[in-house]
Scaffold this motif. Structure first.
Motif, PDB file in Angstrom:
ATOM      1  N   ILE A 169       0.838  -1.198   0.000  1.00 28.08           N
ATOM      2  CA  ILE A 169       0.000   0.000   0.000  1.00 28.08           C
ATOM      3  C   ILE A 169       0.874   1.251   0.000  1.00 28.08           C
ATOM      4  CG2 ILE A 169      -1.809   1.243   1.245  1.00 28.08           C
ATOM      5  CD1 ILE A 169      -2.388  -1.438   2.679  1.00 28.08           C
ATOM      6  N   ASP A 170       0.565   2.148  -0.934  1.00 24.16           N
ATOM      7  CA  ASP A 170       1.222   3.457  -0.905  1.00 24.16           C
ATOM      8  C   ASP A 170       0.356   4.403  -0.087  1.00 24.16           C
ATOM      9  OD1 ASP A 170       3.633   3.199  -2.404  1.00 24.16           O
ATOM     10  OD2 ASP A 170       2.373   2.824  -4.161  1.00 24.16           O
ATOM     11  N   CYS A 171       0.897   4.915   0.995  1.00 27.70           N
ATOM     12  CA  CYS A 171       0.108   5.753   1.895  1.00 27.70           C
ATOM     13  C   CYS A 171       0.117   7.205   1.428  1.00 27.70           C
ATOM     14  CB  CYS A 171       0.670   5.685   3.310  1.00 27.70           C
ATOM     15  SG  CYS A 171       0.861   3.998   3.893  1.00 27.70           S
ATOM     16  N   PRO A 172      -0.939   7.902   1.708  1.00 30.37           N
ATOM     17  CA  PRO A 172      -1.007   9.331   1.348  1.00 30.37           C
ATOM     18  C   PRO A 172      -0.051  10.179   2.185  1.00 30.37           C
ATOM     19  CG  PRO A 172      -2.951   8.673   2.605  1.00 30.37           C
ATOM     20  CD  PRO A 172      -2.186   7.412   2.309  1.00 30.37           C
ATOM     21  N   GLY A 226      -6.062   9.546   6.996  1.00 30.09           N
ATOM     22  CA  GLY A 226      -6.048   9.222   5.572  1.00 30.09           C
ATOM     23  C   GLY A 226      -5.367   7.885   5.328  1.00 30.09           C
ATOM     24  N   THR A 227      -4.249   7.679   5.963  1.00 32.50           N
ATOM     25  CA  THR A 227      -3.518   6.426   5.783  1.00 32.50           C
ATOM     26  C   THR A 227      -4.318   5.243   6.312  1.00 32.50           C
ATOM     27  OG1 THR A 227      -1.368   7.496   5.875  1.00 32.50           O
ATOM     28  CG2 THR A 227      -1.457   5.163   6.453  1.00 32.50           C
ATOM     29  N   ALA A 232      -7.462   5.010   6.576  1.00 33.62           N
ATOM     30  CA  ALA A 232      -8.569   4.743   5.656  1.00 33.62           C
ATOM     31  C   ALA A 232      -8.067   3.991   4.426  1.00 33.62           C
ATOM     32  CB  ALA A 232      -9.224   6.058   5.244  1.00 33.62           C
ATOM     33  N   THR A 233      -6.893   4.374   3.940  1.00 32.03           N
ATOM     34  CA  THR A 233      -6.330   3.696   2.773  1.00 32.03           C
ATOM     35  C   THR A 233      -6.070   2.225   3.075  1.00 32.03           C
ATOM     36  OG1 THR A 233      -5.219   5.755   2.192  1.00 32.03           O
ATOM     37  CG2 THR A 233      -4.495   3.758   1.053  1.00 32.03           C
ATOM     38  N   VAL A 234      -5.455   2.005   4.228  1.00 35.46           N
ATOM     39  CA  VAL A 234      -5.166   0.626   4.614  1.00 35.46           C
ATOM     40  C   VAL A 234      -6.455  -0.180   4.710  1.00 35.46           C
ATOM     41  CG1 VAL A 234      -4.332  -0.848   6.475  1.00 35.46           C
ATOM     42  CG2 VAL A 234      -3.037   1.190   5.825  1.00 35.46           C
ATOM     43  N   SER A 293      -9.333   0.383   3.300  1.00 35.52           N
ATOM     44  CA  SER A 293     -10.009   0.129   2.032  1.00 35.52           C
ATOM     45  C   SER A 293      -9.257  -0.944   1.235  1.00 35.52           C
ATOM     46  CB  SER A 293     -10.144   1.415   1.220  1.00 35.52           C
ATOM     47  OG  SER A 293      -8.889   1.803   0.728  1.00 35.52           O
ATOM     48  N   THR A 294      -7.931  -0.955   1.368  1.00 40.82           N
ATOM     49  CA  THR A 294      -7.169  -2.011   0.705  1.00 40.82           C
ATOM     50  C   THR A 294      -7.532  -3.366   1.296  1.00 40.82           C
ATOM     51  OG1 THR A 294      -5.336  -0.485   0.405  1.00 40.82           O
ATOM     52  CG2 THR A 294      -4.877  -2.835   0.094  1.00 40.82           C
ATOM     53  N   GLU A 306     -10.862  -4.367  -0.031  1.00 40.55           N
ATOM     54  CA  GLU A 306     -10.686  -4.700  -1.437  1.00 40.55           C
ATOM     55  C   GLU A 306     -10.095  -6.108  -1.583  1.00 40.55           C
ATOM     56  OE1 GLU A 306      -7.729  -2.588  -4.166  1.00 40.55           O
ATOM     57  OE2 GLU A 306      -9.187  -1.060  -3.562  1.00 40.55           O
TER      58      GLU A 306
END
Lengths: 338, 338
Positions: A162-165, A209-210, A212-214, A216-217, A220
DNA sequence: CCCTGGCACTCTTCGCGTGCGAGTGCCAGA
DNA sequence: TCTGGCACTCGCACGCGAAGAGTGCCAGGG
């Protein structure tokens, strides 16, 4: 309504035909099975069975062979599941016990099943949707790069980078890891979305933000990998299929390469109980000349995936069902142990 | 020594036979290829070719078919590699470009190759002997039970459950994890054994047994992981094999299921350059009626693995070689990009 | 009413003999 | 060295007939 004896005649026909692969006549029947009646009587019964559509003649002067409807009746009412013998059971267990990881378990299972049934074996990997989460691991690869590793109770492992924001500190990572695991470990995949919904709120604004990214990944991954995988084996057994080779075997090989078709096939087959689909009961027309015997298997009481065999409609149903059931049981045990 | 024309005749025979699958006679040859000589002359040439063992007659009154020696000469001296057309090249590229991960690349490649050559395709996964360790994770499942997760830089993940000889505390586990990663992360598989050799010495006596167990499992996993994997596809194309089905096709299917055999086969085939093995040139006797065309592919200049096709000795060599070469090239490109 | 033995009938399969045609090998001549 | 001609070999498709397996039906007996 069919009398008891007529059913007995049908059973005899199925058994003989499966054994010899040749149409069976009235005389041969009375000789090989002691039905206590003469060939003439059997002929009458056969005529009745033919009227009902359970058997048919390839040509006028030949014996009878079972129709799909005949096999259906045979499976439903005339045949039991032939249990494995004790040595066979031991062999199964020994063979599966040596497996080192999930791939190995599935690989061994597929070989075993192909060997036992002398048919094509299909084993689905444990489904993610029905699995539970054993552990979620987060690794920091770079300041703004995280690897997510998802481990299921059945031993399956999935990973994503995962590329974090924004850069994400080690402590935050450890925090997220701990919170995530305390919420989802031991829970079913299906429940994960709700369980993590409000997780970002617990973090500092700059990390949300990070997080949330994690998350959602993670979600997914759950969806993507819910897409089932499977392994097949024993295709060489297709050569025992019949005489009119190219026409019969080709569509089957094609179907076997289309994993989607097979997955649908296994999916359609009811719940975890043993299912037998005969000939045209299989929706996919490439498999119209085959029967599929499948059953769910799982580590606990519930099935996490299916396994089965694909063979000619003319197959030894009791034996095949016995082998499939036995293998499913032992695989379930193995998975439960690990 | 064979004259130029005789070689030309051989080439014509191979081409016609591959096209029609039927023995080719002198008259048909002169009609379909303008050799500028009469059938009688061709007959003399054929007799010479037969004396040399390049062609043979199935029976006295039939035409000639190439022998394995004939195909060998054809491949070595008479045929080039037929390049793919521009649309074909575009199609290959488009098809491969959509791949999302390594499994997908290999899966697409195998399907593509099977489709292009209308034969059985075999694609080896990129070799892992040159891989490096990205991370080793240890999870405590129970007091004396640990899960080892190994992550490679190619994105592959392997896991093992380890039963420890003695209970192992969380702090010891964290310690081991940290020490292990600081030593092996980013290092090549081959170097790991030495790097961890003296690791148990750093621990308390009561933990050394467990540490040793974990390490030996790790090393074991590395070895197993390095073992190559491959994917095959297009087995349905075997039905186009010939007439005497069961006998020809069965051993091939069996060979294809024995991944060890295939790996050896690809391994034996020279370095990264294109290799064609015809009939009995294949050591494994199940493949004695097949030819194998293989080539190395890789992301850089060096080959990391091989891919190829298995087909009847009577195959379109130039076309097959062209397809194999083209696919290998594009796969190499894709890998280099990711 | 159901079972049985007998009998005539229907087809498929197999073996055999035949004719056809593709393809060859050889030879004499250019 | 190539070419046309010619006799020869064989595999294969075809047709025919006999054999055999299996059926359906019918009349008689328990």
């Amino acid at each position: 309504m069919l009398s008891e004896r007529r059913l007995e005649v049908l059973r005899a026909i199925v058994q003989d035909y499966v054994g010899t692969e040749e149409p069976v006549g009235s005389k041969a029947l009375t000789e090989r099975h002691n039905l206590g009646v003469s060939p003439a009587t059997v002929r009458n019964d056969m005529a009745a069975l033919e009227d009902e559509g359970f058997i048919a003649q390839p040509h006028t002067s030949a014996g009878r062979i079972p129709t799909e409807k005949g096999y259906r009746l045979f499976v439903d009412r005339l045949a039991g599941v032939k249990p494995m013998t004790a040595p066979e059971r031991r062999a199964i267990q020994n063979f599966l016990d040596g497996a080192v990881d999930l791939d190995d378990v599935v690989g061994r299972t597929v070989r075993l099943l192909a060997q036992l049934t002398r048919q094509v074996a299909v084993v689905q990997y444990p489904s993610l949707t029905r699995s539970t989460v054993r552990h979620v691991e987060l690794l920091s690869l770079a300041p703004a790069r995280v690897m997510l590793v998802l481990i299921t109770d059945t031993g399956r492992v999935e990973q994503r980078v995962i590329d974090c924001p924004a850069p994400f500190g080690e402590t935050s990572l450890a925090d997220l890891r701990a919170r995530l695991n305390s919420r989802v470990a031991g829970r079913r995949f299906a429940d994960v979305p709700q369980l993590v919904q409000d997780l970002p709120d617990a973090f500092e604004v700059e990390d949300r933000g990070t997080v949330a990214t994690v998350l959602s990944t993670l979600l997914e991954t759950l969806v993507e990998e819910a897409e089932e995988r499977l392994m097949i084996g024993g295709t060489a057994n297709l050569t025992r299929f019949g005489h009119d080779f190219p026409l019969t075997i080709r569509p089957v090989l094609e179907a076997l390469e289309e994993q989607v078709v097979l997955l649908k096939l296994l999916g359609e087959a009811g719940d975890s109980s043993m299912t037998v689909r005969i000939g045209h009961e299989n929706k996919y027309e490439g498999l119209n000349s085959t029967s599929v015997v499948s059953v769910g298997y799982g580590s606990g009481g519930e099935a996490v995936a299916k396994l089965g065999v694909v063979g000619p409609t003319r197959m030894d149903y009791p034996g095949t069902m016995g082998a499939v059931r036995a293998v499913a049981r032992y695989v379930g045990q193995i998975l439960a142990e690990s």
